[in-house]
Design an enzyme around this catalytic site. Sequence first.
Site, PDB file in Angstrom:
ATOM      1  N   GLU A  42       5.013   2.748   8.530  1.00  0.00           N
ATOM      2  CA  GLU A  42       4.662   1.477   9.189  1.00  0.00           C
ATOM      3  C   GLU A  42       5.857   0.927   9.979  1.00  0.00           C
ATOM      4  O   GLU A  42       5.692   0.445  11.099  1.00  0.00           O
ATOM      5  CB  GLU A  42       4.207   0.452   8.145  1.00  0.00           C
ATOM      6  CG  GLU A  42       2.837   0.771   7.573  1.00  0.00           C
ATOM      7  CD  GLU A  42       2.448  -0.109   6.397  1.00  0.00           C
ATOM      8  OE1 GLU A  42       1.253  -0.217   6.129  1.00  0.00           O
ATOM      9  OE2 GLU A  42       3.341  -0.677   5.736  1.00  0.00           O
TER      10      GLU A  42
ATOM     11  N   LYS B  61      -1.414 -15.119   2.886  1.00  0.00           N
ATOM     12  CA  LYS B  61      -0.211 -14.288   3.073  1.00  0.00           C
ATOM     13  C   LYS B  61       0.974 -15.082   3.637  1.00  0.00           C
ATOM     14  O   LYS B  61       2.085 -14.584   3.707  1.00  0.00           O
ATOM     15  CB  LYS B  61      -0.529 -13.103   4.006  1.00  0.00           C
ATOM     16  CG  LYS B  61      -1.665 -12.194   3.531  1.00  0.00           C
ATOM     17  CD  LYS B  61      -1.221 -11.301   2.414  1.00  0.00           C
ATOM     18  CE  LYS B  61      -2.301 -10.382   1.870  1.00  0.00           C
ATOM     19  NZ  LYS B  61      -2.678  -9.274   2.683  1.00  0.00           N
TER      20      LYS B  61
ATOM     21  N   GLY C 238       0.821  -1.225   0.000  1.00  0.00           N
ATOM     22  CA  GLY C 238       0.000   0.000   0.000  1.00  0.00           C
ATOM     23  C   GLY C 238       0.845   1.260   0.000  1.00  0.00           C
ATOM     24  O   GLY C 238       0.304   2.374   0.074  1.00  0.00           O
TER      25      GLY C 238
HETATM   26  C1  5RP Z   1       0.657  -1.113   3.236  1.00  0.00           C
HETATM   27  C2  5RP Z   1       0.905  -2.499   3.691  1.00  0.00           C
HETATM   28  C3  5RP Z   1      -0.278  -3.369   3.882  1.00  0.00           C
HETATM   29  O1  5RP Z   1      -0.307  -3.794   5.214  1.00  0.00           O
HETATM   30  C4  5RP Z   1      -0.170  -4.558   2.994  1.00  0.00           C
HETATM   31  O2  5RP Z   1      -0.064  -4.099   1.666  1.00  0.00           O
HETATM   32  C5  5RP Z   1      -1.399  -5.487   3.123  1.00  0.00           C
HETATM   33  O3  5RP Z   1      -2.523  -4.832   2.650  1.00  0.00           O
HETATM   34  P1  5RP Z   1      -3.936  -5.548   2.608  1.00  0.00           P
HETATM   35  O4  5RP Z   1      -4.358  -5.758   4.017  1.00  0.00           O
HETATM   36  O5  5RP Z   1      -4.810  -4.577   1.871  1.00  0.00           O
HETATM   37  O6  5RP Z   1      -3.747  -6.852   1.866  1.00  0.00           O
HETATM   38  O7  5RP Z   1       2.007  -2.920   3.906  1.00  0.00           O
HETATM   39  O8  5RP Z   1       1.852  -0.439   2.985  1.00  0.00           O
END
Ligand code: 5RP
Length: 239
Positions: A111, A129, A105
């Site tokens: 983060e 995941k 994201g």
């Molecule tokens: C954003 C992230 C998100 O936590 C990661 O992409 C997972 O996203 P989603 O819950 O929409 O699958 O690292 O930078």
Amino acid sequence: MFADLSPADQAKYVAAKRAVELVEDGMKLGLGTGSTAAWMVRCLADRVKTEGLRIQGVPTSTRTADLARELGLDVVSLDQAGNLDITIDGTDEFDRALNLIKGGGGALLQEKIVASASDRMIVIADFDKQVPHLGKFPLPVEVLGFGLASSREHIARLLADHGLVDRDITMRMQGDAPFVTDEGNFILDLHLEQIPDAPALAIALNQVPGVVENGLFINICDRVILGASDGRIEEHVRS
Ligand code: 5RP
């Protein structure tokens, strides 16, 4: 409400709800980014509303900050909050050691800073995941705009030194323009397929001068909570 959700959202909701049950009154929390983390923010807002839970939340992106404020959470900056009790966030991949690839994201920098300022990081995800080896998901690397081509070359050479020869490095785009992070930087996605030594690569990438941060979270996550659409929950704790 649960029955109206898609199976994917049901899985995210189940994991998010379980993680939010671990939150106690008075805690300071890091609020992750992404679609799974958004469920966590909603579940948290629900507990604040129904139980009068008092928490302070530090968002990891403008997106999460907007959602948290909209739902009435007490949003503060990391500097205001100081040390945090728990960060709850999503992930793009995790392996057996609970090392992660994050940044799908585009919020990996905030983060990682927020998770590193927390006593515990809890990751919430669906079962897809979980991977035997990190790297199938393209590894995001946040880079400065200054000297971008040079940084990219430097990264390509570094990858070759790590046995990752001729891997694609793509510029993250948003429509026709490069994606710009909350900090005004760009993201290069490294298509690696499999990372032989993720801890070593994480350290090496951050030694490239134009690299701001990379999406490998090594020894940061303490617990992963997996949710499934049938309500099943599985928890993995870092040993
Ligand atoms: C954003 C992230 C998100 O936590 C990661 O992409 C997972 O996203 P989603 O819950 O929409 O699958 O690292 O930078």
